[in-house]
Design a protein around this motif. Sequence first.
Motif, PDB file in Angstrom:
ATOM      1  N   ILE A 166      22.710  -3.286  29.169  1.00 16.09           N
ATOM      2  CA  ILE A 166      21.321  -2.831  29.220  1.00 16.09           C
ATOM      3  C   ILE A 166      21.153  -1.604  30.121  1.00 16.09           C
ATOM      4  CG2 ILE A 166      20.369  -5.074  28.626  1.00 16.09           C
ATOM      5  CD1 ILE A 166      19.548  -5.442  31.544  1.00 16.09           C
ATOM      6  N   GLN A 167      22.113  -1.331  30.954  1.00 10.17           N
ATOM      7  CA  GLN A 167      22.051  -0.163  31.844  1.00 10.17           C
ATOM      8  C   GLN A 167      22.156   1.143  31.061  1.00 10.17           C
ATOM      9  OE1 GLN A 167      21.375   0.378  34.947  1.00 10.17           O
ATOM     10  NE2 GLN A 167      22.273   2.365  35.399  1.00 10.17           N
ATOM     11  N   PHE A 168      22.994   1.127  30.025  1.00 11.45           N
ATOM     12  CA  PHE A 168      23.292   2.373  29.327  1.00 11.45           C
ATOM     13  C   PHE A 168      22.812   2.391  27.886  1.00 11.45           C
ATOM     14  CE2 PHE A 168      26.586   1.896  32.599  1.00 11.45           C
ATOM     15  CZ  PHE A 168      26.365   3.063  33.307  1.00 11.45           C
ATOM     16  N   LEU A 169      22.509   3.590  27.439  1.00 11.55           N
ATOM     17  CA  LEU A 169      22.244   3.897  26.037  1.00 11.55           C
ATOM     18  C   LEU A 169      23.494   4.578  25.493  1.00 11.55           C
ATOM     19  CD1 LEU A 169      18.671   5.349  26.595  1.00 11.55           C
ATOM     20  CD2 LEU A 169      19.210   3.242  25.329  1.00 11.55           C
ATOM     21  N   VAL A 188      21.598   6.833  30.883  1.00 12.25           N
ATOM     22  CA  VAL A 188      21.017   5.701  31.609  1.00 12.25           C
ATOM     23  C   VAL A 188      19.661   5.360  31.000  1.00 12.25           C
ATOM     24  CG1 VAL A 188      20.192   4.885  33.846  1.00 12.25           C
ATOM     25  CG2 VAL A 188      22.254   6.279  33.720  1.00 12.25           C
ATOM     26  N   ARG A 189      19.498   4.097  30.669  1.00  7.60           N
ATOM     27  CA  ARG A 189      18.248   3.612  30.084  1.00  7.60           C
ATOM     28  C   ARG A 189      17.126   3.711  31.133  1.00  7.60           C
ATOM     29  NH1 ARG A 189      17.817   0.348  25.739  1.00  7.60           N
ATOM     30  NH2 ARG A 189      20.013  -0.240  25.884  1.00  7.60           N
ATOM     31  N   PRO A 190      15.911   4.022  30.730  1.00 14.28           N
ATOM     32  CA  PRO A 190      14.794   4.085  31.675  1.00 14.28           C
ATOM     33  C   PRO A 190      14.620   2.751  32.422  1.00 14.28           C
ATOM     34  CG  PRO A 190      14.152   5.071  29.593  1.00 14.28           C
ATOM     35  CD  PRO A 190      15.496   4.426  29.375  1.00 14.28           C
ATOM     36  N   GLY A 192      28.136   2.478  21.775  1.00 16.59           N
ATOM     37  CA  GLY A 192      28.126   3.938  21.853  1.00 16.59           C
ATOM     38  C   GLY A 192      28.616   4.487  23.179  1.00 16.59           C
ATOM     39  N   CYS A 193      29.225   3.619  23.997  1.00 20.02           N
ATOM     40  CA  CYS A 193      29.758   4.051  25.294  1.00 20.02           C
ATOM     41  C   CYS A 193      31.249   3.754  25.340  1.00 20.02           C
ATOM     42  CB  CYS A 193      29.047   3.327  26.439  1.00 20.02           C
ATOM     43  SG  CYS A 193      27.300   3.720  26.587  1.00 20.02           S
ATOM     44  N   PRO A 194      32.056   4.656  24.805  1.00 18.37           N
ATOM     45  CA  PRO A 194      33.502   4.423  24.818  1.00 18.37           C
ATOM     46  C   PRO A 194      34.063   4.450  26.239  1.00 18.37           C
ATOM     47  CG  PRO A 194      33.025   6.632  24.030  1.00 18.37           C
ATOM     48  CD  PRO A 194      31.703   5.930  24.194  1.00 18.37           C
ATOM     49  N   GLU A 195      35.108   3.678  26.445  1.00 20.33           N
ATOM     50  CA  GLU A 195      35.762   3.585  27.758  1.00 20.33           C
ATOM     51  C   GLU A 195      36.129   4.968  28.265  1.00 20.33           C
ATOM     52  OE1 GLU A 195      37.173   1.734  31.110  1.00 20.33           O
ATOM     53  OE2 GLU A 195      36.170   0.744  29.442  1.00 20.33           O
ATOM     54  N   LYS A 196      35.860   5.194  29.533  1.00 19.00           N
ATOM     55  CA  LYS A 196      36.215   6.466  30.153  1.00 19.00           C
ATOM     56  C   LYS A 196      36.396   6.241  31.643  1.00 19.00           C
ATOM     57  CE  LYS A 196      31.625   8.123  31.368  1.00 19.00           C
ATOM     58  NZ  LYS A 196      30.797   9.281  31.511  1.00 19.00           N
TER      59      LYS A 196
END
Length: 143
Positions: A39-42, A47-49, A122-126
């Motif tokens: 829920i932190q990231f889009l 960063v999600r509002p 939509g947040c690939p490992e980095k």
Amino acid sequence: MEHTPKKIAVIGYSGAGKSTLATALGQKYELDVLHIDCIQFLPGWAVRPADEKAAMMTEFLDAHDASGWVVDGNYTKLSYERRLSEADAVFFLDFNRFACLIRAMRRNKQFKGKVRDSIAPGCPEKMDAAFVRMPMSSDSLVL
């Protein structure tokens, strides 16, 4: 008589194994798991509002109030006090920075370019310089 926790909070530093432990606890006790990074990231690591994150966290906790939950992640601005006060069990993974960094590097190698279940779609490992410089001390957690 064995006590079965219904609400479990898993906190600790990045790379400590919070998501792995939370998933295992969820399976063992048949509880729904919320990885706060989801829920932190889009997508694209945006960063999600804050108001959306807070609403999503409250919705999850309220929806699972009777059935129980496992929540992994720190994010002290996201119902942190509520999670800790309602939890039947709190696991604090207190490993040193070096151990966590090595674990995170292994995770990065294993999942590079892939999206883990414990992170937002939509947040690939980095692993970038900001992650490596991130504070990993008990001062960054309010216990």
